[in-house]
Design a protein around this motif. Structure first.
Motif, PDB file in Angstrom:
ATOM      1  N   TYR A 138       0.794  -0.933   0.377  1.00  0.00           N
ATOM      2  CA  TYR A 138      -0.047   0.158  -0.060  1.00  0.00           C
ATOM      3  C   TYR A 138       1.315   1.202  -0.336  1.00  0.00           C
ATOM      4  CZ  TYR A 138      -3.392  -3.904   1.635  1.00  0.00           C
ATOM      5  OH  TYR A 138      -4.360  -4.715   2.106  1.00  0.00           O
ATOM      6  N   LEU A 140       1.089   4.577   0.723  1.00  0.00           N
ATOM      7  CA  LEU A 140       0.264   5.731   1.439  1.00  0.00           C
ATOM      8  C   LEU A 140       0.804   6.803   1.845  1.00  0.00           C
ATOM      9  CD1 LEU A 140      -1.148   3.121   4.200  1.00  0.00           C
ATOM     10  CD2 LEU A 140      -2.348   3.672   2.515  1.00  0.00           C
ATOM     11  N   LYS A 143      -1.468  10.047   7.041  1.00  0.00           N
ATOM     12  CA  LYS A 143      -2.214   9.621   7.568  1.00  0.00           C
ATOM     13  C   LYS A 143      -3.810   9.630   7.371  1.00  0.00           C
ATOM     14  CE  LYS A 143      -2.822  14.035  10.416  1.00  0.00           C
ATOM     15  NZ  LYS A 143      -2.946  14.313  11.665  1.00  0.00           N
ATOM     16  N   LEU A 146      -3.831   7.167   4.788  1.00  0.00           N
ATOM     17  CA  LEU A 146      -4.663   5.645   5.944  1.00  0.00           C
ATOM     18  C   LEU A 146      -5.373   5.379   6.361  1.00  0.00           C
ATOM     19  CD1 LEU A 146      -3.169   3.033   7.270  1.00  0.00           C
ATOM     20  CD2 LEU A 146      -2.317   4.544   8.926  1.00  0.00           C
ATOM     21  N   VAL A 161      -6.233  -3.854   7.677  1.00  0.00           N
ATOM     22  CA  VAL A 161      -4.915  -3.960   7.372  1.00  0.00           C
ATOM     23  C   VAL A 161      -3.890  -4.508   7.545  1.00  0.00           C
ATOM     24  CG1 VAL A 161      -3.576  -2.433   5.647  1.00  0.00           C
ATOM     25  CG2 VAL A 161      -5.834  -2.086   5.499  1.00  0.00           C
ATOM     26  N   LEU A 163      -1.224  -4.383   9.915  1.00  0.00           N
ATOM     27  CA  LEU A 163      -0.102  -3.536  10.781  1.00  0.00           C
ATOM     28  C   LEU A 163       1.107  -3.546  10.264  1.00  0.00           C
ATOM     29  CD1 LEU A 163       0.874  -1.036  12.514  1.00  0.00           C
ATOM     30  CD2 LEU A 163       1.386  -2.847  14.523  1.00  0.00           C
ATOM     31  N   ASP A 165       2.297  -4.089   6.304  1.00  0.00           N
ATOM     32  CA  ASP A 165       1.719  -3.413   5.358  1.00  0.00           C
ATOM     33  C   ASP A 165       1.777  -1.672   5.475  1.00  0.00           C
ATOM     34  OD1 ASP A 165       2.277  -6.154   4.111  1.00  0.00           O
ATOM     35  OD2 ASP A 165      -0.220  -6.364   3.982  1.00  0.00           O
ATOM     36  N   VAL A 166       0.759  -1.380   6.720  1.00  0.00           N
ATOM     37  CA  VAL A 166       1.325  -0.302   6.914  1.00  0.00           C
ATOM     38  C   VAL A 166       2.371   0.838   7.497  1.00  0.00           C
ATOM     39  CG1 VAL A 166      -0.196   2.021   8.337  1.00  0.00           C
ATOM     40  CG2 VAL A 166      -1.137   0.031   7.843  1.00  0.00           C
ATOM     41  N   GLU A 167       3.155  -0.004   8.005  1.00  0.00           N
ATOM     42  CA  GLU A 167       4.475   0.521   8.626  1.00  0.00           C
ATOM     43  C   GLU A 167       5.212   0.058   7.227  1.00  0.00           C
ATOM     44  OE1 GLU A 167       4.764  -0.703  12.916  1.00  0.00           O
ATOM     45  OE2 GLU A 167       5.850  -2.044  11.542  1.00  0.00           O
ATOM     46  N   LEU A 170       3.654   3.592   4.424  1.00  0.00           N
ATOM     47  CA  LEU A 170       3.587   4.430   4.974  1.00  0.00           C
ATOM     48  C   LEU A 170       4.706   5.587   5.993  1.00  0.00           C
ATOM     49  CD1 LEU A 170       1.671   7.331   5.575  1.00  0.00           C
ATOM     50  CD2 LEU A 170       0.810   5.680   7.810  1.00  0.00           C
ATOM     51  N   SER A 173       5.194   5.658   9.743  1.00  0.00           N
ATOM     52  CA  SER A 173       4.248   5.419  10.080  1.00  0.00           C
ATOM     53  C   SER A 173       3.728   5.172  11.657  1.00  0.00           C
ATOM     54  CB  SER A 173       3.994   3.704  10.208  1.00  0.00           C
ATOM     55  OG  SER A 173       4.833   2.990  10.839  1.00  0.00           O
ATOM     56  N   ILE A 177      -0.014   7.047  12.763  1.00  0.00           N
ATOM     57  CA  ILE A 177      -0.936   6.310  13.426  1.00  0.00           C
ATOM     58  C   ILE A 177      -1.312   6.871  15.360  1.00  0.00           C
ATOM     59  CG2 ILE A 177      -1.340   4.343  14.496  1.00  0.00           C
ATOM     60  CD1 ILE A 177       0.509   2.910  12.607  1.00  0.00           C
TER      61      ILE A 177
END
Length: 286
Positions: A138, A140, A143, A146, A161, A163, A165-167, A170, A173, A177
């Motif tokens: 992803y 990103l 925020k 996200l 989702v 975490l 993959d977000v880290e 983004l 991140s 968050i």
């Protein structure tokens, strides 16, 4: 005693004493020279064996091995991921990457391999006009991106989702968050991985106690997850099993049944009345 004999005796003694002394001196000098030469030979041999061991260990050819190549690739991918997470999302050419990762001593053949195969076919590397950047699952920017992603997953029934993959996608991140606060919800899976969900505050309402009692009175003990999943599919609702850990199906051991009797072919049927059966031992003489 005759003086002439005495002189000859003294001369004989001198010759006898002088001759072995010279021989001993030569033997000692020769042995000493051999002893001095031996360490030199040993040193040369040890240095030769040392060079041989270094070459046999591959110290000179280690940079051409496949392990070294893939080690360089892993270092580059990890570096590109780290700089993306720190906010450096602009692309770099190969020379810049090698300079920043301090991989300046690789050969032209390995550079060609990185450009044409390794980096070009890597799923985590984005290639644009000869430059390279990190490609997360992803992408990103902030925020708000996200939050839009989590809202989209919630609206489409795709669940949360990961975490991780977000880290990965983004930059900074943890700060983003933390700034979102209660707009997102954390759920920890049985495998200790955390999932982010969109906290839809429009769904926060009070439910009548009588309805809660009716809801809880419906027994669901006889319904397993497969039946629930099948029912949801019939109603056009997708389940969230893909976000969870994969189930390991139990292995059913086969029960050992009674051993079947094996049928053997019989031969010598034409001697049926002549041959005797000795299975129970030798028959007694009649």
């Amino acid at each position: 005693m005759d003086p002439a004999l005495l002189r000859e005796r003294e001369l004989f003694k001198k010759r006898a004493l002088s001759t072995p002394a010279v021989e001993k001196r030569h033997a000692a000098s020769d042995s000493g020279s051999h002893k001095r030469k031996k360490p030199k030979v040993e040193k040369e041999g040890s240095s030769g064996s040392k060079h041989g061991s270094e070459s046999s260990n591959g110290k000179f050819n280690i940079k051409t091995s496949s392990g070294y190549k893939f080690g360089c690739l892993a270092k580059i991918v990890n570096y590109m991921k780290t700089r993306h997470q720190n906010g450096d999302t602009h692309h770099l050419n190969l020379e810049e990457i090698l300079d920043e990762t301090k991989l300046l001593d690789i050969s032209m053949k390995q550079k060609q391999w990185l450009m044409t195969e390794a980096l070009a076919n890597n799923p985590k590397i984005d290639v644009r006009d000869g430059s390279y950047g990190f490609k997360p699952k992803y992408n990103l920017k902030d925020k708000k991106a996200l939050l839009r992603l989590l809202d989209k997953h919630d609206q489409l029934g795709l669940g949360g989702v990961l975490l991780d993959d977000v880290e990965e996608g983004l930059p900074n991140s943890a700060k983003a968050i933390k700034a979102l606060g209660d707009q997102i919800i954390f759920v920890t899976r049985p495998d200790k991985k955390k999932i982010l969900f969109y906290n839809d505050k429009h769904c926060q309402f009070t439910v009548d106690e009588e309805f809660q009692k009716l809801w809880r009175s419906v027994p669901v003990d006889s319904i397993d997850d497969e039946k629930i999943d099948e029912y949801l599919k019939k109603q056009g609702i997708s389940s969230m099993q893909e976000t969870g850990p994969k189930k390991v199906l139990p292995i059913h051991k086969r029960k050992k049944g009674g051993q079947k009797k094996r049928n053997f072919k019989t031969h010598n049927n034409h001697l049926a009345g002549v041959l005797e059966d000795y299975t129970d031992g030798v028959p007694s003489k009649k």
